[in-house]
Design a protein around this motif. Sequence first.
Motif, PDB file in Angstrom:
ATOM      1  N   GLN A 103      26.681 -30.892   5.692  1.00 27.12           N
ATOM      2  CA  GLN A 103      27.410 -29.629   5.573  1.00 27.12           C
ATOM      3  C   GLN A 103      26.631 -28.578   4.793  1.00 27.12           C
ATOM      4  N   GLY A 104      25.531 -28.996   4.197  1.00 26.93           N
ATOM      5  CA  GLY A 104      24.684 -28.087   3.446  1.00 26.93           C
ATOM      6  C   GLY A 104      23.348 -28.755   3.162  1.00 26.93           C
ATOM      7  N   VAL A 105      22.378 -27.947   2.741  1.00 29.74           N
ATOM      8  CA  VAL A 105      21.019 -28.436   2.506  1.00 29.74           C
ATOM      9  C   VAL A 105      20.545 -28.004   1.126  1.00 29.74           C
ATOM     10  N   VAL A 106      19.986 -28.956   0.383  1.00 29.94           N
ATOM     11  CA  VAL A 106      19.313 -28.649  -0.873  1.00 29.94           C
ATOM     12  C   VAL A 106      17.823 -28.897  -0.656  1.00 29.94           C
ATOM     13  N   PHE A 107      17.003 -27.864  -0.850  1.00 31.05           N
ATOM     14  CA  PHE A 107      15.554 -28.003  -0.709  1.00 31.05           C
ATOM     15  C   PHE A 107      14.944 -27.773  -2.084  1.00 31.05           C
ATOM     16  N   VAL A 108      14.208 -28.778  -2.587  1.00 29.63           N
ATOM     17  CA  VAL A 108      13.591 -28.682  -3.905  1.00 29.63           C
ATOM     18  C   VAL A 108      12.088 -28.491  -3.734  1.00 29.63           C
ATOM     19  N   LEU A 109      11.544 -27.474  -4.380  1.00 33.20           N
ATOM     20  CA  LEU A 109      10.102 -27.242  -4.310  1.00 33.20           C
ATOM     21  C   LEU A 109       9.521 -27.183  -5.714  1.00 33.20           C
ATOM     22  N   ASP A 110       8.269 -27.585  -5.818  1.00 29.29           N
ATOM     23  CA  ASP A 110       7.547 -27.539  -7.092  1.00 29.29           C
ATOM     24  C   ASP A 110       6.866 -26.181  -7.208  1.00 29.29           C
ATOM     25  N   SER A 111       7.419 -25.311  -8.037  1.00 31.41           N
ATOM     26  CA  SER A 111       6.883 -23.952  -8.132  1.00 31.41           C
ATOM     27  C   SER A 111       5.545 -23.900  -8.872  1.00 31.41           C
ATOM     28  N   ALA A 112       5.105 -25.045  -9.432  1.00 39.38           N
ATOM     29  CA  ALA A 112       3.817 -25.096 -10.122  1.00 39.38           C
ATOM     30  C   ALA A 112       2.809 -25.970  -9.379  1.00 39.38           C
ATOM     31  N   SER A 113       3.071 -26.240  -8.114  1.00 37.84           N
ATOM     32  CA  SER A 113       2.216 -27.151  -7.350  1.00 37.84           C
ATOM     33  C   SER A 113       0.911 -26.475  -6.926  1.00 37.84           C
ATOM     34  N   SER A 114       0.024 -27.272  -6.337  1.00 34.39           N
ATOM     35  CA  SER A 114      -1.236 -26.727  -5.814  1.00 34.39           C
ATOM     36  C   SER A 114      -0.952 -25.832  -4.609  1.00 34.39           C
ATOM     37  N   LEU A 154       9.981 -16.164  -9.350  1.00 28.95           N
ATOM     38  CA  LEU A 154      10.926 -16.178  -8.228  1.00 28.95           C
ATOM     39  C   LEU A 154      10.497 -15.197  -7.139  1.00 28.95           C
ATOM     40  N   GLN A 155      10.017 -14.027  -7.535  1.00 32.88           N
ATOM     41  CA  GLN A 155       9.587 -13.036  -6.558  1.00 32.88           C
ATOM     42  C   GLN A 155       8.359 -13.515  -5.786  1.00 32.88           C
ATOM     43  N   GLU A 156       7.447 -14.182  -6.465  1.00 32.89           N
ATOM     44  CA  GLU A 156       6.264 -14.721  -5.786  1.00 32.89           C
ATOM     45  C   GLU A 156       6.666 -15.765  -4.746  1.00 32.89           C
ATOM     46  N   ILE A 157       7.603 -16.614  -5.117  1.00 31.03           N
ATOM     47  CA  ILE A 157       8.054 -17.664  -4.198  1.00 31.03           C
ATOM     48  C   ILE A 157       8.793 -17.056  -3.009  1.00 31.03           C
ATOM     49  N   LYS A 158       9.661 -16.102  -3.282  1.00 33.96           N
ATOM     50  CA  LYS A 158      10.421 -15.461  -2.201  1.00 33.96           C
ATOM     51  C   LYS A 158       9.481 -14.804  -1.194  1.00 33.96           C
ATOM     52  N   PRO A 176      15.721 -20.532  -9.712  1.00 35.48           N
ATOM     53  CA  PRO A 176      14.669 -21.102 -10.562  1.00 35.48           C
ATOM     54  C   PRO A 176      15.284 -22.144 -11.485  1.00 35.48           C
ATOM     55  N   CYS A 177      14.556 -23.237 -11.760  1.00 33.13           N
ATOM     56  CA  CYS A 177      15.137 -24.285 -12.592  1.00 33.13           C
ATOM     57  C   CYS A 177      14.066 -25.228 -13.123  1.00 33.13           C
ATOM     58  N   SER A 178      14.496 -26.131 -13.984  1.00 35.35           N
ATOM     59  CA  SER A 178      13.673 -27.229 -14.475  1.00 35.35           C
ATOM     60  C   SER A 178      14.618 -28.243 -15.108  1.00 35.35           C
ATOM     61  N   VAL A 179      14.130 -29.463 -15.321  1.00 37.69           N
ATOM     62  CA  VAL A 179      14.969 -30.476 -15.968  1.00 37.69           C
ATOM     63  C   VAL A 179      15.246 -30.103 -17.421  1.00 37.69           C
ATOM     64  N   GLU A 180      14.458 -29.163 -17.963  1.00 45.00           N
ATOM     65  CA  GLU A 180      14.679 -28.698 -19.332  1.00 45.00           C
ATOM     66  C   GLU A 180      15.765 -27.629 -19.398  1.00 45.00           C
ATOM     67  N   ASN A 181      16.205 -27.153 -18.244  1.00 44.84           N
ATOM     68  CA  ASN A 181      17.238 -26.115 -18.203  1.00 44.84           C
ATOM     69  C   ASN A 181      18.254 -26.472 -17.122  1.00 44.84           C
ATOM     70  N   MET A 182      19.071 -27.487 -17.419  1.00 44.20           N
ATOM     71  CA  MET A 182      20.039 -27.954 -16.435  1.00 44.20           C
ATOM     72  C   MET A 182      21.162 -26.951 -16.203  1.00 44.20           C
TER      73      MET A 182
END
Length: 208
Positions: A103-114, A154-158, A176-182
């Motif tokens: 019913q919905g999709v969650v897509f997780v990306l690594d914004s600091a990846s290569s 966020l703007q770079e990713i968009k 934008p997120c991280s495990v340090e900012n739940m």
Amino acid sequence: MGQCLELSAAVCRIGIYSCFRAFCCKGPPSPRTEYDVVCVGLTGSGKSSLLTQLCSESTENIIPTTGFSIKAVPFQNAILNVKELGGADNIRKYWSRYYQGSQGVVFVLDSASSEDDLETARNELHSALQHPQLCTLPFLILANHQDKPAARSLQEIKKYFELEPLARGQQWILQPCSVENMDAVREGFSQFISLLEEIDQEHIPGRI
């Protein structure tokens, strides 16, 4: 051969899980609406860590998902039955086998990846957005690892993912997120649940 057996076993497990939910989980209805959601992203994007944190479970000894795993993630006004799919190269080509019923999709990306991994993530997200079983569903796109120095904004990713021209007419959230900012993660899921609820309301019989 071993990888094929793992995938076959995963397909069998999802069939058993579906039967279990249908026939063995009758019980009293949940006071919160439940939604079936698929969660995808490359290995290392942080899918398992984020979901584990949302479930208030220990994050020690987390290993990359092979095949798939399922978590019932509780929120104040809904429960998301999240089917997390492994993101390894040899698994991603089988993602579409698990899309049915979502019913919905969650897509997780690594914004600091290569750059190479970011390009792969962009291609996978584009494929998901255009897939016949997903293209009408709401998307929550989590730009994870924002706490790392190499994280894109966020703007770079968009811009890089071409979200506005590609997903025009679709319902999507880029968070934008991280495990340090739940709190940021929960905010993204809160908006995502609102989209799921809106779609639910639109399908109520007799609603104008």
